[in-house]
Design a protein around this motif. Structure first.
Motif, PDB file in Angstrom:
ATOM      1  N   ASP A  49      38.280  32.769  50.483  1.00  0.00           N
ATOM      2  CA  ASP A  49      37.876  32.959  51.874  1.00  0.00           C
ATOM      3  C   ASP A  49      38.638  34.092  52.550  1.00  0.00           C
ATOM      4  O   ASP A  49      38.138  34.721  53.468  1.00  0.00           O
ATOM      5  CB  ASP A  49      38.069  31.678  52.682  1.00  0.00           C
ATOM      6  CG  ASP A  49      36.869  30.758  52.579  1.00  0.00           C
ATOM      7  OD1 ASP A  49      35.823  31.213  52.103  1.00  0.00           O
ATOM      8  OD2 ASP A  49      36.987  29.591  52.987  1.00  0.00           O
ATOM      9  N   ARG A  50      39.856  34.338  52.124  1.00  0.00           N
ATOM     10  CA  ARG A  50      40.672  35.391  52.737  1.00  0.00           C
ATOM     11  C   ARG A  50      40.322  36.746  52.109  1.00  0.00           C
ATOM     12  O   ARG A  50      40.272  36.872  50.890  1.00  0.00           O
ATOM     13  CB  ARG A  50      42.144  35.081  52.553  1.00  0.00           C
ATOM     14  CG  ARG A  50      42.545  33.802  53.310  1.00  0.00           C
ATOM     15  CD  ARG A  50      43.915  33.388  52.971  1.00  0.00           C
ATOM     16  NE  ARG A  50      43.898  33.070  51.521  1.00  0.00           N
ATOM     17  CZ  ARG A  50      44.878  32.466  50.895  1.00  0.00           C
ATOM     18  NH1 ARG A  50      45.957  32.125  51.526  1.00  0.00           N
ATOM     19  NH2 ARG A  50      44.795  32.195  49.604  1.00  0.00           N
ATOM     20  N   PRO A  51      40.093  37.756  52.923  1.00  0.00           N
ATOM     21  CA  PRO A  51      39.686  39.072  52.406  1.00  0.00           C
ATOM     22  C   PRO A  51      40.672  39.684  51.407  1.00  0.00           C
ATOM     23  O   PRO A  51      40.264  40.287  50.414  1.00  0.00           O
ATOM     24  CB  PRO A  51      39.579  39.941  53.661  1.00  0.00           C
ATOM     25  CG  PRO A  51      39.320  38.981  54.765  1.00  0.00           C
ATOM     26  CD  PRO A  51      40.061  37.721  54.383  1.00  0.00           C
ATOM     27  N   ALA A  52      41.971  39.524  51.638  1.00  0.00           N
ATOM     28  CA  ALA A  52      42.962  40.102  50.728  1.00  0.00           C
ATOM     29  C   ALA A  52      42.898  39.424  49.361  1.00  0.00           C
ATOM     30  O   ALA A  52      42.992  40.086  48.316  1.00  0.00           O
ATOM     31  CB  ALA A  52      44.360  39.978  51.323  1.00  0.00           C
ATOM     32  N   VAL A  53      42.724  38.126  49.346  1.00  0.00           N
ATOM     33  CA  VAL A  53      42.627  37.396  48.091  1.00  0.00           C
ATOM     34  C   VAL A  53      41.329  37.770  47.358  1.00  0.00           C
ATOM     35  O   VAL A  53      41.325  37.979  46.146  1.00  0.00           O
ATOM     36  CB  VAL A  53      42.703  35.867  48.332  1.00  0.00           C
ATOM     37  CG1 VAL A  53      42.476  35.097  47.050  1.00  0.00           C
ATOM     38  CG2 VAL A  53      44.044  35.490  48.950  1.00  0.00           C
ATOM     39  N   ARG A  55      39.698  40.598  47.586  1.00  0.00           N
ATOM     40  CA  ARG A  55      39.844  41.962  47.044  1.00  0.00           C
ATOM     41  C   ARG A  55      40.675  41.947  45.766  1.00  0.00           C
ATOM     42  O   ARG A  55      40.320  42.593  44.782  1.00  0.00           O
ATOM     43  CB  ARG A  55      40.479  42.872  48.086  1.00  0.00           C
ATOM     44  CG  ARG A  55      40.621  44.299  47.613  1.00  0.00           C
ATOM     45  CD  ARG A  55      40.897  45.231  48.796  1.00  0.00           C
ATOM     46  NE  ARG A  55      41.193  46.570  48.380  1.00  0.00           N
ATOM     47  CZ  ARG A  55      40.281  47.455  47.989  1.00  0.00           C
ATOM     48  NH1 ARG A  55      39.031  47.129  47.966  1.00  0.00           N
ATOM     49  NH2 ARG A  55      40.644  48.674  47.642  1.00  0.00           N
ATOM     50  N   GLY A  56      41.764  41.216  45.766  1.00  0.00           N
ATOM     51  CA  GLY A  56      42.591  41.112  44.560  1.00  0.00           C
ATOM     52  C   GLY A  56      41.826  40.495  43.401  1.00  0.00           C
ATOM     53  O   GLY A  56      41.921  40.951  42.249  1.00  0.00           O
ATOM     54  N   PHE A  57      41.055  39.470  43.701  1.00  0.00           N
ATOM     55  CA  PHE A  57      40.241  38.811  42.676  1.00  0.00           C
ATOM     56  C   PHE A  57      39.207  39.778  42.108  1.00  0.00           C
ATOM     57  O   PHE A  57      39.017  39.855  40.893  1.00  0.00           O
ATOM     58  CB  PHE A  57      39.554  37.581  43.280  1.00  0.00           C
ATOM     59  CG  PHE A  57      38.656  36.862  42.320  1.00  0.00           C
ATOM     60  CD1 PHE A  57      39.177  36.004  41.367  1.00  0.00           C
ATOM     61  CD2 PHE A  57      37.287  37.045  42.374  1.00  0.00           C
ATOM     62  CE1 PHE A  57      38.352  35.344  40.479  1.00  0.00           C
ATOM     63  CE2 PHE A  57      36.451  36.389  41.489  1.00  0.00           C
ATOM     64  CZ  PHE A  57      36.982  35.536  40.540  1.00  0.00           C
ATOM     65  N   ASN A  58      38.549  40.545  42.987  1.00  0.00           N
ATOM     66  CA  ASN A  58      37.547  41.509  42.525  1.00  0.00           C
ATOM     67  C   ASN A  58      38.168  42.592  41.654  1.00  0.00           C
ATOM     68  O   ASN A  58      37.592  42.992  40.634  1.00  0.00           O
ATOM     69  CB  ASN A  58      36.805  42.138  43.714  1.00  0.00           C
ATOM     70  CG  ASN A  58      35.796  41.185  44.306  1.00  0.00           C
ATOM     71  OD1 ASN A  58      35.324  40.266  43.651  1.00  0.00           O
ATOM     72  ND2 ASN A  58      35.476  41.400  45.570  1.00  0.00           N
ATOM     73  N   ILE A  59      39.340  43.065  42.024  1.00  0.00           N
ATOM     74  CA  ILE A  59      40.033  44.073  41.214  1.00  0.00           C
ATOM     75  C   ILE A  59      40.408  43.495  39.850  1.00  0.00           C
ATOM     76  O   ILE A  59      40.207  44.130  38.815  1.00  0.00           O
ATOM     77  CB  ILE A  59      41.266  44.612  41.966  1.00  0.00           C
ATOM     78  CG1 ILE A  59      40.810  45.460  43.159  1.00  0.00           C
ATOM     79  CG2 ILE A  59      42.171  45.413  41.046  1.00  0.00           C
ATOM     80  CD1 ILE A  59      41.916  45.850  44.112  1.00  0.00           C
ATOM     81  N   LEU A  60      40.931  42.282  39.853  1.00  0.00           N
ATOM     82  CA  LEU A  60      41.290  41.623  38.588  1.00  0.00           C
ATOM     83  C   LEU A  60      40.070  41.447  37.688  1.00  0.00           C
ATOM     84  O   LEU A  60      40.123  41.738  36.488  1.00  0.00           O
ATOM     85  CB  LEU A  60      41.943  40.271  38.868  1.00  0.00           C
ATOM     86  CG  LEU A  60      42.280  39.433  37.636  1.00  0.00           C
ATOM     87  CD1 LEU A  60      43.326  40.133  36.784  1.00  0.00           C
ATOM     88  CD2 LEU A  60      42.736  38.050  38.049  1.00  0.00           C
ATOM     89  N   MET A  61      38.960  41.001  38.257  1.00  0.00           N
ATOM     90  CA  MET A  61      37.747  40.809  37.457  1.00  0.00           C
ATOM     91  C   MET A  61      37.226  42.148  36.921  1.00  0.00           C
ATOM     92  O   MET A  61      36.763  42.229  35.780  1.00  0.00           O
ATOM     93  CB  MET A  61      36.659  40.115  38.284  1.00  0.00           C
ATOM     94  CG  MET A  61      36.957  38.669  38.615  1.00  0.00           C
ATOM     95  SD  MET A  61      37.022  37.634  37.144  1.00  0.00           S
ATOM     96  CE  MET A  61      38.766  37.283  37.070  1.00  0.00           C
ATOM     97  N   ALA A  62      37.326  43.212  37.719  1.00  0.00           N
ATOM     98  CA  ALA A  62      36.897  44.538  37.258  1.00  0.00           C
ATOM     99  C   ALA A  62      37.768  45.011  36.103  1.00  0.00           C
ATOM    100  O   ALA A  62      37.255  45.544  35.100  1.00  0.00           O
ATOM    101  CB  ALA A  62      36.950  45.531  38.411  1.00  0.00           C
ATOM    102  N   LEU A  63      39.067  44.812  36.212  1.00  0.00           N
ATOM    103  CA  LEU A  63      39.975  45.198  35.123  1.00  0.00           C
ATOM    104  C   LEU A  63      39.700  44.393  33.854  1.00  0.00           C
ATOM    105  O   LEU A  63      39.718  44.947  32.743  1.00  0.00           O
ATOM    106  CB  LEU A  63      41.434  45.031  35.569  1.00  0.00           C
ATOM    107  CG  LEU A  63      41.909  46.009  36.643  1.00  0.00           C
ATOM    108  CD1 LEU A  63      43.309  45.635  37.122  1.00  0.00           C
ATOM    109  CD2 LEU A  63      41.875  47.435  36.123  1.00  0.00           C
TER     110      LEU A  63
END
Length: 79
Positions: A49-53, A55-63
């Motif tokens: 729900d938190r935007p920072a979390v 974004r981090g999750f999306n970056i991790l999944m992309a990597l």
């Protein structure tokens, strides 16, 4: 997926019965899997729900997605 399962695993003799059997097996396996997938999705939604979390999750999944391509790239380079 169901169409593929029926065409691959339902013998032609007694086709209607075999379709029912394959469909029942497919449902018995698929229902718990979809339920777990949905449960994890609901839990993950609360976490993201938190935007920072998010974004981090999306970056991790992309990597992780890019990393999953490394074995394929290495295989293509070898041969």
């Amino acid at each position: 997926m169901a169409l593929g399962a029926v065409t691959a695993y339902a013998p032609r003799e007694n086709y209607a019965v075999n379709i029912l059997i394959v469909s029942a097996i497919f449902t018995a396996i698929n229902l718990p899997c979809v339920s777990l997938w949905t449960g994890f999705g609901v839990g993950l939604r609360r976490f993201l729900d938190r935007p920072a979390v998010l974004r981090g999750f999306n970056i991790l999944m992309a990597l992780l997605l890019v990393a999953s391509l490394i074995p394929l790239a290495l295989e293509l380079l070898r041969g």
